[in-house]
Design an enzyme around this catalytic site. Structure first.
Site, PDB file in Angstrom:
ATOM      1  N   SER A 113      38.986  46.361  44.948  1.00 44.31           N
ATOM      2  CA  SER A 113      40.058  45.823  44.108  1.00 44.31           C
ATOM      3  C   SER A 113      41.148  46.860  43.863  1.00 44.31           C
ATOM      4  CB  SER A 113      39.440  45.428  42.763  1.00 44.31           C
ATOM      5  OG  SER A 113      40.431  45.250  41.791  1.00 44.31           O
ATOM      6  N   TYR A 138      34.834  47.109  35.201  1.00 48.60           N
ATOM      7  CA  TYR A 138      35.009  46.346  36.447  1.00 48.60           C
ATOM      8  C   TYR A 138      35.511  47.274  37.556  1.00 48.60           C
ATOM      9  CZ  TYR A 138      37.299  43.292  39.844  1.00 48.60           C
ATOM     10  OH  TYR A 138      37.701  42.696  41.010  1.00 48.60           O
TER      11      TYR A 138
HETATM   12  N1  LIG Z   1      41.228  37.203  42.897  1.00 43.92           N
HETATM   13  C1  LIG Z   1      41.736  38.425  42.794  1.00 43.92           C
HETATM   14  O1  LIG Z   1      42.902  38.616  42.414  1.00 43.92           O
HETATM   15  C2  LIG Z   1      40.903  39.628  43.175  1.00 43.92           C
HETATM   16  C3  LIG Z   1      41.523  40.890  43.138  1.00 43.92           C
HETATM   17  C4  LIG Z   1      40.768  42.008  43.464  1.00 43.92           C
HETATM   18  C5  LIG Z   1      39.452  41.883  43.868  1.00 43.92           C
HETATM   19  N2  LIG Z   1      38.873  40.641  43.869  1.00 43.92           N
HETATM   20  C6  LIG Z   1      37.474  40.569  44.289  1.00 43.92           C
HETATM   21  O2  LIG Z   1      37.354  39.604  45.312  1.00 43.92           O
HETATM   22  C7  LIG Z   1      36.100  38.939  45.220  1.00 43.92           C
HETATM   23  C8  LIG Z   1      36.319  37.444  45.137  1.00 43.92           C
HETATM   24  O3  LIG Z   1      37.102  37.175  43.990  1.00 43.92           O
HETATM   25  P1  LIG Z   1      37.527  35.709  43.551  1.00 43.92           P
HETATM   26  O4  LIG Z   1      38.879  35.805  42.959  1.00 43.92           O
HETATM   27  O5  LIG Z   1      37.259  34.748  44.641  1.00 43.92           O
HETATM   28  O6  LIG Z   1      36.494  35.498  42.343  1.00 43.92           O
HETATM   29  P2  LIG Z   1      35.582  34.247  41.983  1.00 43.92           P
HETATM   30  O7  LIG Z   1      34.981  34.563  40.657  1.00 43.92           O
HETATM   31  O8  LIG Z   1      36.347  32.984  42.116  1.00 43.92           O
HETATM   32  O9  LIG Z   1      34.478  34.307  43.120  1.00 43.92           O
HETATM   33  C9  LIG Z   1      33.307  35.073  43.035  1.00 43.92           C
HETATM   34  C10 LIG Z   1      32.127  34.136  43.249  1.00 43.92           C
HETATM   35  O10 LIG Z   1      30.948  34.920  43.229  1.00 43.92           O
HETATM   36  C11 LIG Z   1      29.943  34.210  42.525  1.00 43.92           C
HETATM   37  N3  LIG Z   1      29.011  35.198  41.993  1.00 43.92           N
HETATM   38  C12 LIG Z   1      29.221  36.087  40.983  1.00 43.92           C
HETATM   39  N4  LIG Z   1      28.123  36.829  40.769  1.00 43.92           N
HETATM   40  C13 LIG Z   1      27.195  36.408  41.666  1.00 43.92           C
HETATM   41  C14 LIG Z   1      25.869  36.781  41.944  1.00 43.92           C
HETATM   42  N5  LIG Z   1      25.243  37.733  41.234  1.00 43.92           N
HETATM   43  N6  LIG Z   1      25.209  36.147  42.952  1.00 43.92           N
HETATM   44  C15 LIG Z   1      25.807  35.180  43.663  1.00 43.92           C
HETATM   45  N7  LIG Z   1      27.082  34.771  43.437  1.00 43.92           N
HETATM   46  C16 LIG Z   1      27.756  35.373  42.436  1.00 43.92           C
HETATM   47  C17 LIG Z   1      30.671  33.436  41.447  1.00 43.92           C
HETATM   48  O11 LIG Z   1      29.951  32.270  41.054  1.00 43.92           O
HETATM   49  C18 LIG Z   1      31.986  33.087  42.144  1.00 43.92           C
HETATM   50  O12 LIG Z   1      31.946  31.786  42.697  1.00 43.92           O
HETATM   51  C19 LIG Z   1      35.396  39.533  44.006  1.00 43.92           C
HETATM   52  O13 LIG Z   1      34.541  40.556  44.457  1.00 43.92           O
HETATM   53  C20 LIG Z   1      36.526  40.115  43.187  1.00 43.92           C
HETATM   54  O14 LIG Z   1      36.095  41.180  42.380  1.00 43.92           O
HETATM   55  C21 LIG Z   1      39.576  39.518  43.546  1.00 43.92           C
END
Ligand SMILES: NC(=O)c1ccc[n+]([C@@H]2O[C@H](COP(=O)([O-])OP(=O)(O)OC[C@H]3O[C@@H](n4cnc5c(N)ncnc54)[C@H](O)[C@@H]3O)[C@@H](O)[C@H]2O)c1
Length: 350
Positions: A135, A160
């Site tokens: 991230s 985080y």
């Molecule tokens: N969306 C953003 O702007 C952004 C920015 C930087 C990093 N990220 C990273 O990208 C990845 C995806 O983000 P996103 O925006 O799609 O988030 P999101 O929360 O929509 O997707 C993450 C998914 O992982 C699942 N999850 C969480 N913990 C879990 C576990 N222990 N076992 C199984 N499933 C689990 C959740 O139910 C969720 O559906 C994450 O790692 C997030 O930290 C996202």
């Protein structure tokens, strides 16, 4: 370019980025096994809806999405055993900066223990390539703009961010010890249709349409390198096609943080175009045709003032060129939002 004859494991497949990525993989006609624990950090109906979309598009029944928690090592191992994935894309994580102040335990379980279980699966089942979500929050206290992978990221401002930086360290050690090619992607504020209800675009759209006040943190003096979902998916897909190898030119006396003697790389995935918070709100007001009621607030603990991605390295690596302008992206997002919530699937994105 297509991924041919590969089996891909996507964790967090019901999430915002995961579901969009699975849809992209379906175009390549590869076998996909998705896992997600469908937790209620935000409304799980939205996750269910994303999975329904995938199922509707998956005419050849190439994809299976299972309810598995990354922290349950035995269940996760069974997935590796049963499906023997060639490529693993780890997107499952407990996301959110502010939530990590109140619920630190879930970050340790999903982002550290869960990630270790994924690494162990890659080690024990000879996975060809691990791609994992890091991230922009790892830049923490860094104030040098734009953020480059060469900058120091030793000053996280939230738990985080600390877990995401830890993921990079853990993945590097496994790349080195077990020769697992791994690519860490630092995503910058992803937005678009089917986005996350805990992030500003959804929170603001909901408040504006319902004539409720929006909290404008740091009095609006903030900016984010908003990146449209299809550009993120494009980057992850292209990275799946290119495995990192040991960098023969790695100079150990002056080590570059994003590359290594191990087959491990780290890249920013952003749009290289920071948008000021007030301009963002104005654009959303234009799209929704309603003025926002703005409540000026101080900076939130854990937040960073600005993000701005230097994307030179990823551009060189996979010819990455974000193609959705901010105006177009917000237009697509706002249209989706109005349409989606009109159908009253669930009213409030909380
Ligand atoms: N969306 C953003 O702007 C952004 C920015 C930087 C990093 N990220 C990273 O990208 C990845 C995806 O983000 P996103 O925006 O799609 O988030 P999101 O929360 O929509 O997707 C993450 C998914 O992982 C699942 N999850 C969480 N913990 C879990 C576990 N222990 N076992 C199984 N499933 C689990 C959740 O139910 C969720 O559906 C994450 O790692 C997030 O930290 C996202």
């Amino acid at each position: 370019m297509k991924l041919i004859n590969k089996k891909i494991l996507v964790t967090g497949a019901a999430g915002f980025i995961g579901a969009a990525l699975v849809e992209r993989f379906l175009e390549d006609q590869v076998k996909i096994i998705g896992i997600d624990n469908f937790n209620d950090y935000y409304n799980p109906l939205l996750k269910q809806k994303r999975v329904e979309n995938i199922e509707r598009k998956d005419k050849k029944k190439l994809c299976k999405i299972l309810n598995i928690n990354l922290k349950d090592k035995n269940n996760l191992n069974q997935i590796f055993e049963d499906y023997k994935p060639d490529i693993v894309v780890n997107l499952a994580a407990q996301a959110g900066v502010r939530y990590s102040l109140e619920n630190p335990d879930t970050y340790l379980e999903s982002n550290l223990l869960g990630f270790l279980n994924v690494l162990e699966g890659c080690r024990n089942f000879n996975v060809e390539h691990l791609i994992y979500a890091s991230s922009s929050s790892v830049y923490g206290g860094n104030k040098i703009m734009p953020f480059s992978e060469d900058h120091n990221v030793d000053h996280p401002l939230s738990l985080y961010a600390a877990t995401k930086k830890s993921n990079e360290m853990l993945a590097h050690s496994y790349s080195h010890l077990f020769k697992i090619p791994s690519t860490g992607l630092r995503f910058f504020t992803v937005y678009g249709p089917f986005g996350r209800p805990d992030m500003a675009p959804m929170i603001f759209a909901d408040a504006i349409l319902n004539r409720k006040p929006i909290n404008v943190f740091n009095n609006g003096d903030m900016s984010r390198d908003f990146t449209f979902i299809s550009d993120i998916v494009d980057a992850v897909h292209k990275c799946c096609l290119k495995k990192p190898m040991s960098n023969k030119n790695f100079f150990e006396n002056r080590p570059e943080p994003s590359t290594s003697f191990a087959p491990h790389r780290i890249f920013n995935v952003g749009s290289n175009n920071p948008i000021n918070l007030i301009s963002f709100i104005e654009k959303l007001e234009d799209e929704l045709g309603i003025s926002a009621i703005k409540k000026m607030k101080p900076m939130q603990p854990g937040d960073v003032k600005s993000t701005f991605a230097d994307i030179t390295k990823l551009s060189k690596w996979i010819n990455y060129r974000p193609s959705t302008s901010f105006d177009k992206g917000i237009h697509l997002f706002a249209n989706w939002y109005k349409d989606y919530f009109k159908s009253n699937y669930y009213r409030k994105p909380s």
